[in-house]
Design an enzyme around this catalytic site. Structure first.
Site, PDB file in Angstrom:
ATOM      1  N   THR A   1      44.014   0.099  85.382  1.00  0.00           N
ATOM      2  CA  THR A   1      43.886  -1.162  84.645  1.00  0.00           C
ATOM      3  C   THR A   1      45.090  -1.421  83.760  1.00  0.00           C
ATOM      4  O   THR A   1      45.420  -2.574  83.484  1.00  0.00           O
ATOM      5  CB  THR A   1      42.587  -1.117  83.809  1.00  0.00           C
ATOM      6  OG1 THR A   1      41.505  -1.012  84.721  1.00  0.00           O
ATOM      7  CG2 THR A   1      42.397  -2.349  82.968  1.00  0.00           C
TER       8      THR A   1
ATOM      9  N   SER B   1      42.164   4.108  90.092  1.00  0.00           N
ATOM     10  CA  SER B   1      42.000   5.568  90.065  1.00  0.00           C
ATOM     11  C   SER B   1      40.673   6.031  90.647  1.00  0.00           C
ATOM     12  O   SER B   1      40.478   7.221  90.873  1.00  0.00           O
ATOM     13  CB  SER B   1      42.194   6.124  88.656  1.00  0.00           C
ATOM     14  OG  SER B   1      41.039   5.944  87.878  1.00  0.00           O
TER      15      SER B   1
ATOM     16  N   THR C   1      41.517   4.678  84.137  1.00  0.00           N
ATOM     17  CA  THR C   1      40.676   5.477  83.246  1.00  0.00           C
ATOM     18  C   THR C   1      39.497   6.147  83.970  1.00  0.00           C
ATOM     19  O   THR C   1      38.955   7.127  83.469  1.00  0.00           O
ATOM     20  CB  THR C   1      40.120   4.609  82.098  1.00  0.00           C
ATOM     21  OG1 THR C   1      39.370   3.535  82.655  1.00  0.00           O
ATOM     22  CG2 THR C   1      41.236   4.075  81.220  1.00  0.00           C
ATOM     23  N   ASP C   2      39.127   5.612  85.144  1.00  0.00           N
ATOM     24  CA  ASP C   2      37.915   6.118  85.810  1.00  0.00           C
ATOM     25  C   ASP C   2      37.979   7.615  86.108  1.00  0.00           C
ATOM     26  O   ASP C   2      37.013   8.345  85.879  1.00  0.00           O
ATOM     27  CB  ASP C   2      37.666   5.361  87.124  1.00  0.00           C
ATOM     28  CG  ASP C   2      37.166   3.941  86.889  1.00  0.00           C
ATOM     29  OD1 ASP C   2      36.980   3.562  85.721  1.00  0.00           O
ATOM     30  OD2 ASP C   2      36.959   3.218  87.880  1.00  0.00           O
TER      31      ASP C   2
HETATM   32  N1  ASP Z   1      39.038   1.077  87.842  1.00  0.00           N
HETATM   33  C1  ASP Z   1      40.151   1.277  86.945  1.00  0.00           C
HETATM   34  C2  ASP Z   1      40.855   2.550  87.348  1.00  0.00           C
HETATM   35  O1  ASP Z   1      40.393   3.606  87.066  1.00  0.00           O
HETATM   36  C3  ASP Z   1      39.645   1.333  85.549  1.00  0.00           C
HETATM   37  C4  ASP Z   1      40.670   1.544  84.493  1.00  0.00           C
HETATM   38  O2  ASP Z   1      41.810   1.890  84.725  1.00  0.00           O
HETATM   39  O3  ASP Z   1      40.296   1.372  83.298  1.00  0.00           O
HETATM   40  O4  ASP Z   1      41.886   2.482  87.962  1.00  0.00           O
END
Ligand code: ASP
Length: 347
Positions: free
Chosen positions: A35, A83, A114-115
């Site tokens: 993200t 991710s 973040t995932d």
């Molecule tokens: N779906 C995203 C990822 O993990 C969420 C994020 O980055 O906050 O790439």
């Protein structure tokens, strides 16, 4: 005459700016997507439905001109993915690149979704062979959002990676002005910028105006004190995660994982690692027949899981996704359950 002295002054200024820049720490930014590199045309108020991994590393760096005041920055695009689609292949590529780069730079920042950030962070914590800072960073809001958290998070991460204070701390996650050790950090909320927590041990520090302040340390061995080495590996042993739940009545999932080649299974057990009796029998058989290593973790989100003394192993207080990382690395060294249990007790 006036023109010449102006020229001399300008040359002096450029020279001292160049000398100053050379004194700044060298920080390499390795971008993997997420993200923090997310974008949407739907407007600044939109924080869902965007495309993660849309912007390049150069765009991320150029969005924060202040970075050039705190470090000599270089950027590399390792991949550009959400991710949730992270792979062993990217992990191995990252680990090898980091170990090479750390011979010449002072610190490394990895931009990451973040995932699954906590999994990549723990993996790197165990396979990076340097005491120089390695920092993972991401964002909960896409770059196009009002109050996007990415730029400040990136600034903090670069400040941390370039700081001599951060040496020897292991791989860290820097999110929301907070520093977490890779072993215990976990994503706890689907949407909030304060999503990262370390439920078992707490954060290890904060970053205020670009200066890290440490209050704790990772107690388990990492980086230079870790025995794991992935140099030369083309793949990692297959380990899958099983979930237990009320009326969980069969061995279907476990059997399918084994048939598909799993060498280890981590169970997200209820409470302190309990497993429904309807699937426990099969798992005990697997362990007894040395068909797979079975490790009990907990779906509760924190706390110690004791050993059940039934051939299955216990994950200490690692959550299931972290226990999976450690089991994969343990299986690169041995298939002996006793040795693998000692690895869980140690790391
Ligand atoms: N779906 C995203 C990822 O993990 C969420 C994020 O980055 O906050 O790439």
């Amino acid at each position: 005459m006036k023109k010449i002295s102006l020229l001399v002054l300008a040359m002096l200024f450029c020279f001292s700016a160049a000398v100053y820049a050379q004194q700044l720490p060298k920080v390499a930014i390795l971008a993997t997507g997420g993200t923090i590199a997310g974008s949407t045309d739907a407007g600044g108020t939109v924080t869902t439905g965007y495309k993660a991994g849309a912007l390049t590393v150069d765009t991320l760096i150029n969005a924060v001109p202040e970075l050039t005041k705190i470090a000599q920055i270089t950027g590399e695009q390792i991949c550009n993915i959400d991710s949730s689609n992270m792979t062993d292949e990217v992990w191995l590529k990252l680990a090898n690149r980091i170990n090479t780069l750390l011979q010449t730079v002072d610190g490394i920042v990895i931009t990451h979704g973040t995932d699954t950030m906590e999994e990549t962070a723990f993996f790197l914590n165990l396979v990076v062979k340097s005491n120089k800072p390695v920092v993972l960073v991401g964002a909960m809001r896409p770059a196009t959002a009002i109050s996007a958290d990415g730029p400040k998070n990136l600034y903090n991460a670069v400040a941390l990676a370039g700081s001599p204070l951060a040496k020897g701390k292991g791989v860290m996650v820097a999110m929301d002005d907070t520093i977490y050790g890779a072993r215990d950090v976990t994503k706890t909320n689907t949407m909030l910028t304060s999503t990262f927590k370390a439920p078992n041990s707490g954060a290890i520090g904060t970053i205020i105006d670009g200066t890290p302040h440490f209050y704790a340390a990772q107690s388990r061995p990492h980086t230079t004190r870790s025995e794991f080495n992935v140099a030369g590996l083309k793949s990692l042993p297959k380990v899958d995660i099983l979930y237990t739940y009320s009326n969980d009545g069969s061995k279907v999932a476990a059997e399918a994982f084994i048939k598909a080649g799993a060498k280890g299974l981590v169970v997200a057990g209820s409470g302190a690692g309990s497993i429904h009796e309807n699937q426990l029998g099969y798992l005990r058989e697997l362990a007894k027949n040395k068909q797979a290593i079975v490790v009990r973790s907990s779906r509760t989100g924190s706390g110690y899981v004791p050993n059940a003394n039934d051939g299955t192993l216990n994950a200490d207080n690692l959550n299931p996704q972290k226990a999976r990382v450690l089991l994969m690395l343990a299986l690169t060294k041995t298939n002996d359950p006793k040795v693998i249990q000692s690895i869980f007790d140690k790391y």
